[in-house]
Design a protein around this motif. Structure first.
Motif, PDB file in Angstrom:
ATOM      1  N   LEU A 117      18.190   5.817  -5.197  1.00  0.00           N
ATOM      2  CA  LEU A 117      16.824   5.370  -4.976  1.00  0.00           C
ATOM      3  C   LEU A 117      16.552   5.210  -3.490  1.00  0.00           C
ATOM      4  O   LEU A 117      17.387   4.693  -2.746  1.00  0.00           O
ATOM      5  CB  LEU A 117      16.570   4.034  -5.699  1.00  0.00           C
ATOM      6  N   PHE A 118      15.382   5.664  -3.077  1.00  0.00           N
ATOM      7  CA  PHE A 118      14.941   5.534  -1.699  1.00  0.00           C
ATOM      8  C   PHE A 118      13.859   4.464  -1.624  1.00  0.00           C
ATOM      9  O   PHE A 118      13.024   4.344  -2.528  1.00  0.00           O
ATOM     10  CB  PHE A 118      14.388   6.863  -1.173  1.00  0.00           C
ATOM     11  N   GLU A 119      13.885   3.685  -0.547  1.00  0.00           N
ATOM     12  CA  GLU A 119      12.869   2.663  -0.339  1.00  0.00           C
ATOM     13  C   GLU A 119      11.824   3.199   0.634  1.00  0.00           C
ATOM     14  O   GLU A 119      12.156   3.614   1.743  1.00  0.00           O
ATOM     15  CB  GLU A 119      13.484   1.378   0.213  1.00  0.00           C
ATOM     16  N   VAL A 120      10.566   3.166   0.212  1.00  0.00           N
ATOM     17  CA  VAL A 120       9.461   3.652   1.034  1.00  0.00           C
ATOM     18  C   VAL A 120       8.484   2.501   1.240  1.00  0.00           C
ATOM     19  O   VAL A 120       7.915   1.978   0.269  1.00  0.00           O
ATOM     20  CB  VAL A 120       8.747   4.840   0.362  1.00  0.00           C
ATOM     21  N   GLU A 121       8.309   2.089   2.498  1.00  0.00           N
ATOM     22  CA  GLU A 121       7.362   1.018   2.803  1.00  0.00           C
ATOM     23  C   GLU A 121       5.950   1.598   2.861  1.00  0.00           C
ATOM     24  O   GLU A 121       5.685   2.534   3.626  1.00  0.00           O
ATOM     25  CB  GLU A 121       7.710   0.350   4.135  1.00  0.00           C
ATOM     26  N   GLU A 122       5.048   1.064   2.036  1.00  0.00           N
ATOM     27  CA  GLU A 122       3.681   1.574   1.964  1.00  0.00           C
ATOM     28  C   GLU A 122       2.672   0.428   1.971  1.00  0.00           C
ATOM     29  O   GLU A 122       2.906  -0.607   1.338  1.00  0.00           O
ATOM     30  CB  GLU A 122       3.464   2.390   0.679  1.00  0.00           C
ATOM     31  N   GLU A 123       1.570   0.637   2.679  1.00  0.00           N
ATOM     32  CA  GLU A 123       0.446  -0.292   2.581  1.00  0.00           C
ATOM     33  C   GLU A 123      -0.609   0.364   1.696  1.00  0.00           C
ATOM     34  O   GLU A 123      -1.057   1.482   1.978  1.00  0.00           O
ATOM     35  CB  GLU A 123      -0.131  -0.607   3.960  1.00  0.00           C
ATOM     36  N   VAL A 124      -0.979  -0.300   0.625  1.00  0.00           N
ATOM     37  CA  VAL A 124      -1.930   0.255  -0.337  1.00  0.00           C
ATOM     38  C   VAL A 124      -3.143  -0.665  -0.421  1.00  0.00           C
ATOM     39  O   VAL A 124      -3.092  -1.837  -0.037  1.00  0.00           O
ATOM     40  CB  VAL A 124      -1.276   0.422  -1.729  1.00  0.00           C
ATOM     41  N   GLY A 125      -4.239  -0.121  -0.930  1.00  0.00           N
ATOM     42  CA  GLY A 125      -5.441  -0.931  -1.060  1.00  0.00           C
ATOM     43  C   GLY A 125      -6.550  -0.428  -0.160  1.00  0.00           C
ATOM     44  O   GLY A 125      -6.684   0.777   0.080  1.00  0.00           O
ATOM     45  N   PHE A 277      -9.024  -5.865   0.183  1.00  0.00           N
ATOM     46  CA  PHE A 277      -7.650  -6.318   0.010  1.00  0.00           C
ATOM     47  C   PHE A 277      -6.697  -5.161   0.296  1.00  0.00           C
ATOM     48  O   PHE A 277      -6.925  -4.037  -0.157  1.00  0.00           O
ATOM     49  CB  PHE A 277      -7.391  -6.794  -1.426  1.00  0.00           C
ATOM     50  N   SER A 278      -5.627  -5.435   1.022  1.00  0.00           N
ATOM     51  CA  SER A 278      -4.557  -4.443   1.169  1.00  0.00           C
ATOM     52  C   SER A 278      -3.218  -5.139   0.954  1.00  0.00           C
ATOM     53  O   SER A 278      -3.064  -6.331   1.224  1.00  0.00           O
ATOM     54  CB  SER A 278      -4.605  -3.762   2.534  1.00  0.00           C
ATOM     55  N   ILE A 279      -2.274  -4.380   0.447  1.00  0.00           N
ATOM     56  CA  ILE A 279      -0.967  -4.901   0.052  1.00  0.00           C
ATOM     57  C   ILE A 279       0.124  -4.108   0.746  1.00  0.00           C
ATOM     58  O   ILE A 279       0.137  -2.872   0.703  1.00  0.00           O
ATOM     59  CB  ILE A 279      -0.767  -4.789  -1.474  1.00  0.00           C
ATOM     60  N   GLN A 280       1.051  -4.814   1.404  1.00  0.00           N
ATOM     61  CA  GLN A 280       2.258  -4.160   1.899  1.00  0.00           C
ATOM     62  C   GLN A 280       3.255  -4.155   0.753  1.00  0.00           C
ATOM     63  O   GLN A 280       3.534  -5.195   0.148  1.00  0.00           O
ATOM     64  CB  GLN A 280       2.815  -4.898   3.112  1.00  0.00           C
ATOM     65  N   SER A 281       3.799  -2.986   0.438  1.00  0.00           N
ATOM     66  CA  SER A 281       4.665  -2.865  -0.736  1.00  0.00           C
ATOM     67  C   SER A 281       5.857  -1.971  -0.432  1.00  0.00           C
ATOM     68  O   SER A 281       5.860  -1.213   0.542  1.00  0.00           O
ATOM     69  CB  SER A 281       3.875  -2.282  -1.919  1.00  0.00           C
ATOM     70  N   THR A 282       6.861  -2.073  -1.286  1.00  0.00           N
ATOM     71  CA  THR A 282       8.039  -1.205  -1.202  1.00  0.00           C
ATOM     72  C   THR A 282       8.120  -0.387  -2.479  1.00  0.00           C
ATOM     73  O   THR A 282       8.236  -0.953  -3.571  1.00  0.00           O
ATOM     74  CB  THR A 282       9.332  -2.010  -1.029  1.00  0.00           C
ATOM     75  N   LEU A 283       8.025   0.934  -2.341  1.00  0.00           N
ATOM     76  CA  LEU A 283       8.146   1.834  -3.476  1.00  0.00           C
ATOM     77  C   LEU A 283       9.592   2.285  -3.591  1.00  0.00           C
ATOM     78  O   LEU A 283      10.208   2.694  -2.604  1.00  0.00           O
ATOM     79  CB  LEU A 283       7.229   3.044  -3.290  1.00  0.00           C
ATOM     80  N   TYR A 284      10.142   2.209  -4.801  1.00  0.00           N
ATOM     81  CA  TYR A 284      11.507   2.675  -5.072  1.00  0.00           C
ATOM     82  C   TYR A 284      11.403   4.002  -5.826  1.00  0.00           C
ATOM     83  O   TYR A 284      10.848   4.065  -6.919  1.00  0.00           O
ATOM     84  CB  TYR A 284      12.276   1.647  -5.885  1.00  0.00           C
ATOM     85  N   THR A 285      11.918   5.054  -5.213  1.00  0.00           N
ATOM     86  CA  THR A 285      11.763   6.383  -5.800  1.00  0.00           C
ATOM     87  C   THR A 285      13.052   7.178  -5.671  1.00  0.00           C
ATOM     88  O   THR A 285      13.828   6.975  -4.723  1.00  0.00           O
ATOM     89  CB  THR A 285      10.607   7.126  -5.099  1.00  0.00           C
ATOM     90  N   ASP A 286      13.260   8.080  -6.634  1.00  0.00           N
ATOM     91  CA  ASP A 286      14.406   8.989  -6.556  1.00  0.00           C
ATOM     92  C   ASP A 286      13.990  10.350  -6.008  1.00  0.00           C
ATOM     93  O   ASP A 286      14.771  11.297  -5.994  1.00  0.00           O
ATOM     94  CB  ASP A 286      15.076   9.155  -7.921  1.00  0.00           C
ATOM     95  N   ASN A 287      12.737  10.428  -5.542  1.00  0.00           N
ATOM     96  CA  ASN A 287      12.216  11.684  -4.994  1.00  0.00           C
ATOM     97  C   ASN A 287      12.246  11.621  -3.471  1.00  0.00           C
ATOM     98  O   ASN A 287      11.428  10.929  -2.851  1.00  0.00           O
ATOM     99  CB  ASN A 287      10.784  11.899  -5.483  1.00  0.00           C
ATOM    100  N   PRO A 288      13.163  12.348  -2.822  1.00  0.00           N
ATOM    101  CA  PRO A 288      13.256  12.290  -1.351  1.00  0.00           C
ATOM    102  C   PRO A 288      12.004  12.807  -0.660  1.00  0.00           C
ATOM    103  O   PRO A 288      11.775  12.517   0.516  1.00  0.00           O
ATOM    104  CB  PRO A 288      14.482  13.164  -1.039  1.00  0.00           C
ATOM    105  N   ARG A 289      11.161  13.549  -1.375  1.00  0.00           N
ATOM    106  CA  ARG A 289       9.929  14.045  -0.771  1.00  0.00           C
ATOM    107  C   ARG A 289       8.940  12.913  -0.472  1.00  0.00           C
ATOM    108  O   ARG A 289       7.999  13.121   0.302  1.00  0.00           O
ATOM    109  CB  ARG A 289       9.273  15.071  -1.695  1.00  0.00           C
TER     110      ARG A 289
END
Length: 377
Positions: A117-125, A277-289
């Motif tokens: 799993l890769f951790e991707v830091e994303e801001e959503v919203g 509203f915006s949210i800082q989040s961490t997405l856990y994915t198995d897709n390196p793309r």
């Protein structure tokens, strides 16, 4: 009317000329301790309130607003909800004591996977909505009223770390808010299950003059896997009788917002409009793309600046103060001399905190060395 909702989210309730007034308190059935910030209201009616920090409440409404089939609901995070038909309440009794049973602790589903799993830091919203419109609470909004927006995200396991929003106007000395994160009701698309399983509410005291609001969500361990709804709930207003909290809002293609006027009342949908509203989040994915491209990473690193500084209280250096970069979801601690070192970019949101002292939150306009002087709450 649709045009109005695309530009202004109006959250107004006319004052209630109460003929019935019920006071009471809410206690923990196991310990007898008062339960703060409990939602008490008539289901699907704009009649409701919230208990204060000592578990006390006052519920007022007109007799003609309710019928014999209406139900009073008392609910709080970490407790089993209680429903009581209004017809069974003794009208000559003006003070009630409700006891809530602690909810059994459930174990979250555990997913076992051999994939990396890769951790991707994303801001959503929805960011950068200043000047596009306003969403606000006005007049005598009942306690427990909520205003929220759907945050659309790609599917995948995601941890929610921090909530950001701007304040355009707040005439009160302070406003007590609660952040609620709802999963979507599959059948109706309205706010459904509360994603907060920690048993503790996410509370924030909004003080006059606070323009940039940053609320740490990490302690609640909030996880989602699809679109979710962020809502602000009104718990208390202090220093004025007038409620006039204004937040940035605007129209958005496919946007959805929701409101309800009081605890336990029915949700209403507002099409095409969203709160800022915006949210800082961490997405856990198995897709390196899904990882940032190398050129983007290089650009980010090029724009980074290493800074350092000191954290003090009353002129004394603070050891183990936390300097957190909410934008990057990174944090460092100050050393025994109060000194810290970190990397930042323009636009990053930093906070400096220490137990028992007032947190400082700043948005970086120009990367440079910063010294911070913390004060008592």
């Amino acid at each position: 009317m649709k045009f109005l909702l695309c530009n202004v989210l109006l959250f107004v309730v006319l004052p209630l000329q109460a003929q019935l007034a019920y006071s009471g308190s809410v206690l923990d059935a196991a310990t007898g301790a008062p339960v703060p910030y409990v939602n008490i209201g008539v289901v699907d009616r704009a009649i409701g309130t919230v208990s204060d920090e000592d578990g006390n409440f006052l519920l007022e409404f007109r007799r003609e607003e309710v019928g014999p089939a209406d139900v009073l609901r008392i609910s709080s995070l970490g407790y089993e909800a209680t429903e009581i038909p209004l017809s069974t309440l003794e009208q000559t009794t003006k003070h009630f004591t409700f006891r809530l049973n602690p909810a059994p602790i459930g174990l979250d589903e555990v997913i076992v996977s051999t994939a990396e799993l890769f951790e991707v830091e994303e801001e959503v919203g929805y960011t950068n909505m200043m000047g596009r419109g306003i969403g606000y609470w006005k007049d005598s909004v009942a306690l427990g009223g909520e205003l929220g927006s759907r945050i659309r995200v790609d599917k995948g396991l995601r941890r929610l770390n921090a909530l950001f929003f701007q304040v355009l106007d707040n005439p009160s000395d302070s406003v007590q808010l609660r952040v609620n994160i709802y999963k979507t009701d599959i059948k109706s698309t309205y706010p459904g299950t509360n994603a907060n399983k920690s048993g503790k509410g996410i509370l924030h005291t909004l003080r006059k003059g606070e323009n940039l609001v940053v609320i740490d969500l990490s302690a609640a361990e909030l996880w989602v896997s699809d679109d979710f709804i962020v809502a602000l709930e009104l718990l208390g207003v202090y220093g004025t009788e007038r409620v006039g909290l204004s937040l940035p809002a605007g129209s958005s293609s496919g946007g959805e917002s929701f409101r309800r006027y009081a605890s336990q009342s029915r949700w209403e949908r507002l099409e095409g409009s969203v709160m800022g509203f915006s949210i800082q989040s961490t997405l856990y994915t198995d897709n390196p793309r899904r990882l940032p491209k190398a050129r983007i990473v290089r650009k980010q690193e090029k724009n980074e600046t290493e800074i350092s500084g000191y954290v003090f209280h009353a002129g004394n250096p603070l050891k183990e103060a936390t300097i957190r970069n909410y934008t990057r979801n990174e944090s460092v601690k100050s050393d025994k001399w109060g000194r810290y070192t970190t990397r930042i970019s323009k636009g990053d949101i930093l906070s400096v905190s220490y137990p028992g002292l007032l947190e400082i939150v700043v948005e970086v306009e120009e990367p440079r060395n910063f010294n911070f002087q913390l004060k008592r709450n």
